[in-house]
Design an enzyme around this catalytic site. Structure first.
Site, short mmCIF file in Angstrom:
data_model
loop_
_atom_site.label_atom_id
_atom_site.label_comp_id
_atom_site.label_asym_id
_atom_site.label_seq_id
_atom_site.Cartn_x
_atom_site.Cartn_y
_atom_site.Cartn_z
N SER A 11 -66.85 60.01 2.02
CA SER A 11 -66.19 60.81 3.07
C SER A 11 -66.59 62.28 2.94
O SER A 11 -66.86 62.95 3.94
CB SER A 11 -64.67 60.74 2.91
OG SER A 11 -64.18 59.54 3.37
N ARG A 15 -69.01 64.71 5.47
CA ARG A 15 -68.43 65.95 6.02
C ARG A 15 -69.25 67.18 5.62
O ARG A 15 -69.51 68.06 6.44
CB ARG A 15 -66.99 66.10 5.54
CG ARG A 15 -66.01 65.20 6.28
CD ARG A 15 -64.76 65.05 5.46
NE ARG A 15 -63.66 64.42 6.18
CZ ARG A 15 -63.53 63.11 6.36
NH1 ARG A 15 -64.46 62.30 5.92
NH2 ARG A 15 -62.49 62.61 7.00
N GLY A 82 -68.55 54.43 10.56
CA GLY A 82 -67.51 54.88 11.50
C GLY A 82 -67.24 56.36 11.33
O GLY A 82 -67.08 57.10 12.31
N ARG A 110 -66.27 48.10 16.47
CA ARG A 110 -65.10 48.92 16.15
C ARG A 110 -64.70 49.82 17.32
O ARG A 110 -65.56 50.31 18.06
CB ARG A 110 -65.39 49.73 14.88
CG ARG A 110 -65.58 48.78 13.70
CD ARG A 110 -66.02 49.49 12.46
NE ARG A 110 -64.99 50.37 11.93
CZ ARG A 110 -65.17 51.14 10.86
NH1 ARG A 110 -66.32 51.15 10.24
NH2 ARG A 110 -64.20 51.89 10.42
N GLN A 155 -60.32 60.32 10.69
CA GLN A 155 -61.57 60.48 11.44
C GLN A 155 -61.31 61.16 12.78
O GLN A 155 -62.05 62.05 13.19
CB GLN A 155 -62.23 59.12 11.65
CG GLN A 155 -62.67 58.50 10.33
CD GLN A 155 -63.38 57.17 10.50
OE1 GLN A 155 -63.53 56.68 11.61
NE2 GLN A 155 -63.81 56.59 9.40
N ASP A 298 -58.31 52.13 2.71
CA ASP A 298 -59.44 51.29 2.30
C ASP A 298 -59.13 50.44 1.07
O ASP A 298 -59.97 49.65 0.63
CB ASP A 298 -60.68 52.17 2.05
CG ASP A 298 -61.17 52.80 3.35
OD1 ASP A 298 -61.01 52.16 4.41
OD2 ASP A 298 -61.69 53.93 3.30
N LYS A 325 -61.53 47.96 10.79
CA LYS A 325 -62.48 48.48 9.81
C LYS A 325 -63.80 47.70 9.87
O LYS A 325 -64.04 47.01 10.84
CB LYS A 325 -61.85 48.45 8.41
CG LYS A 325 -60.59 49.32 8.33
CD LYS A 325 -60.93 50.77 8.57
CE LYS A 325 -59.71 51.63 8.73
NZ LYS A 325 -60.01 53.00 9.12
N ARG A 329 -59.89 43.47 8.43
CA ARG A 329 -59.52 43.34 7.01
C ARG A 329 -58.21 42.59 6.77
O ARG A 329 -57.86 42.32 5.63
CB ARG A 329 -59.49 44.71 6.32
CG ARG A 329 -60.88 45.21 6.03
CD ARG A 329 -60.90 46.36 5.05
NE ARG A 329 -62.27 46.86 4.96
CZ ARG A 329 -62.60 48.13 4.83
NH1 ARG A 329 -61.66 49.05 4.74
NH2 ARG A 329 -63.86 48.48 4.75
N ARG A 372 -66.20 46.60 1.27
CA ARG A 372 -64.97 46.66 0.46
C ARG A 372 -64.43 45.27 0.13
O ARG A 372 -63.75 45.08 -0.87
CB ARG A 372 -63.93 47.54 1.12
CG ARG A 372 -64.46 48.96 1.34
CD ARG A 372 -63.42 50.03 1.25
NE ARG A 372 -63.95 51.30 1.70
CZ ARG A 372 -64.61 52.18 0.92
NH1 ARG A 372 -64.76 51.95 -0.35
NH2 ARG A 372 -65.08 53.30 1.43
C1 S3P Z 1 -62.34 57.83 6.61
C2 S3P Z 1 -61.12 57.58 7.15
C3 S3P Z 1 -60.50 56.25 7.23
C4 S3P Z 1 -61.23 55.26 6.30
C5 S3P Z 1 -62.73 55.38 6.33
C6 S3P Z 1 -63.18 56.78 6.00
C7 S3P Z 1 -62.85 59.22 6.65
O1 S3P Z 1 -60.59 55.80 8.57
O2 S3P Z 1 -60.85 53.93 6.60
O3 S3P Z 1 -63.32 54.49 5.40
O4 S3P Z 1 -63.87 59.52 5.99
O5 S3P Z 1 -62.23 60.05 7.33
P1 S3P Z 1 -59.47 56.22 9.67
O6 S3P Z 1 -59.38 57.68 9.65
O7 S3P Z 1 -60.00 55.70 10.99
O8 S3P Z 1 -58.23 55.50 9.25
#
Ligand code: S3P
Length: 410
Positions: A11, A15, A82, A110, A155, A298, A325, A329, A372
């Site tokens: 993550s 970013r 995603g 998704r 996200q 997760d 996801k 899941r 996962r």
């Molecule tokens: C993530 C946020 C989560 C998570 C994903 C990574 C992120 O998703 O499930 O693996 O990096 O911001 P959501 O924000 O859609 O719940």
């Protein structure tokens, strides 16, 4: 005691690369994750004309500055990530470009409409084809303003903040439950004017400055080793893991279940990080409220796995989001338990896992291409070696070398 150092955080790496791309000057991402998802992020930056230079332990990004990508049109491939697809949409929504964000595999199934709708509410022009990828972004400067929206998705929150950097006015919205705040921390670190008051976030538009960002270890990757240590009753020390409170829901739940886990924070800026010590423990059931789900989003499959071995029946509320996801899941977690000869049930957002169950593998675990689920199955194999896992290569999304590390440590 065995020692494990998790791979860098996915993550935060994604970013840091994206923010570096719109900052003024150079951003150095130290200790970046190199995995399928982060390679997709680097490829998207290249496509946008952003200069990156990759070294063994760092990536240098020469920021294009706000609006520096040019008018496009761009065609970007987010691979199966995603986070990348959604954060890119936010980034490009304010960049004055025309772009199409496509993807592959599990990402094609998704949902993208909640993200597109949130960005449109902020005044951006983002459309999702029948609610899914590709996302089409047309130039329209986001208006910003106080949005009648509250989200529990890190996200969507991040995409809104990225779009807000280029808006006409400050953008403000609420979080309906606390989620990881990596974007907020990095934005502030890079000079953004961002305020948090209760659950309300307010960002004033403005440029970012390139910085050096050190990426800590990925707590979500470490989680599989924590689970395996608890299942097998072997003590384990995990070094240099990210300890962002928005990611600690799993560890906190395990502590409530009676797990002997110690956290030692060593650094805290811009991200808290430190060591985790796990000792053999007897677990009891726990009740998880829906509000806690974003901080363990997760790790819920792993929690279900451990709950099946605990004393008493565990109830996990607010689990509906898990359906969206890399795999559904709920379905893949129930299938994983069932391949292990264990039971659980799901009804209207609530996952119920009876405890005290033996794992007696009946058949190979179906991963549904979900990294996962493959790693959760490996954690179960710490208790029942010889468990077969279908399509184990899907772990490369977040943790290349997972099985080698796993064999070495557990
Ligand atoms: C993530 C946020 C989560 C998570 C994903 C990574 C992120 O998703 O499930 O693996 O990096 O911001 P959501 O924000 O859609 O719940």
């Amino acid at each position: 005691m065995r020692i494990y150092t998790p791979p860098p955080d996915k993550s935060i790496t994604i970013r840091a690369l994206l923010l570096g791309a719109i900052a003024a000057g150079r951003t150095v991402v130290k200790n970046p994750l190199r995995s399928r998802d982060t390679e997709a992020a680097l490829a998207c930056l290249k496509e946008l004309g952003v200069r990156t230079k990759t070294f063994k332990d760092r990536v240098k990004v020469t920021g294009a500055g706000p609006g520096g990508f040019g008018p496009g049109p761009f065609r970007l491939d987010a691979g199966e990530s995603g986070t990348l697809a959604r954060l890119l949409a936010g980034l490009l929504a304010g960049a004055g470009t025309t772009a199409l964000i496509a993807g592959r595999g599990t990402l094609l199934h998704r949902p993208m409409e909640p993200l597109a709708a949130a960005l449109r509410l902020a005044g951006a022009d983002v459309r999702a084809a029948r609610g899914r990828l590709p996302l089409k972004i047309s130039p329209a400067r986001p208006r910003g303003g106080t949005l009648k929206l509250s989200t529990a998705s890190a996200q969507i929150k991040s995409a809104l903040l990225l779009a807000g950097l280029a808006a006409r006015r400050p953008v403000s919205f609420r979080e309906s439950a606390p989620s990881r705040d990596h974007t907020e921390r990095l934005l502030k670190f890079m000079g953004a004017r961002l305020n948090k008051s209760g659950s309300r976030l307010t960002l004033r538009p403005g440029p970012l400055k390139g910085r050096t960002i050190k990426v800590p270890g990925d707590i979500s990757s470490a989680a599989f080793f924590i689970a395996a240590a608890l299942l097998s009753g072997r003590p384990l020390k995990i070094k240099s893991a990210g300890l962002n409170p928005g990611r600690l829901g799993f560890v906190k739940a395990l502590k409530r279940m009676g797990a002997r886990i110690e956290l030692k924070t060593r650094t805290s800026f811009p991200e808290p990080a430190g060591d985790i010590v796990v000792r053999p423990s007897l677990l009891r059931a726990v009740k998880i409220p829906a509000r806690d789900i974003p901080s363990m989003i997760d790790e819920v499959p792993l929690l279900a796995l451990l709950a099946a071995r605990a004393r008493g029946t565990t109830v996990i509320n607010g689990a509906e989001e898990l359906r969206k996801k890399e795999s559904d899941r709920i379905k893949s977690t129930l299938a994983l338990l069932s391949s292990l000869g264990a039971r659980a049930s799901y009804r209207r957002g609530t996952l119920t896992v009876p405890g005290g169950q033996e794992f007696a593998p009946l058949r190979p675990v179906e991963t549904f291409g979900d990294h996962r689920i493959a790693m959760a199955a490996a954690a179960a194999s710490a208790l029942r070696p010889g468990l077969k896992i279908k399509n184990p290569g899907c772990v490369d999304k977040s943790h290349p070398g997972f099985f080698r590390d796993f064999r070495r440590v557990l």
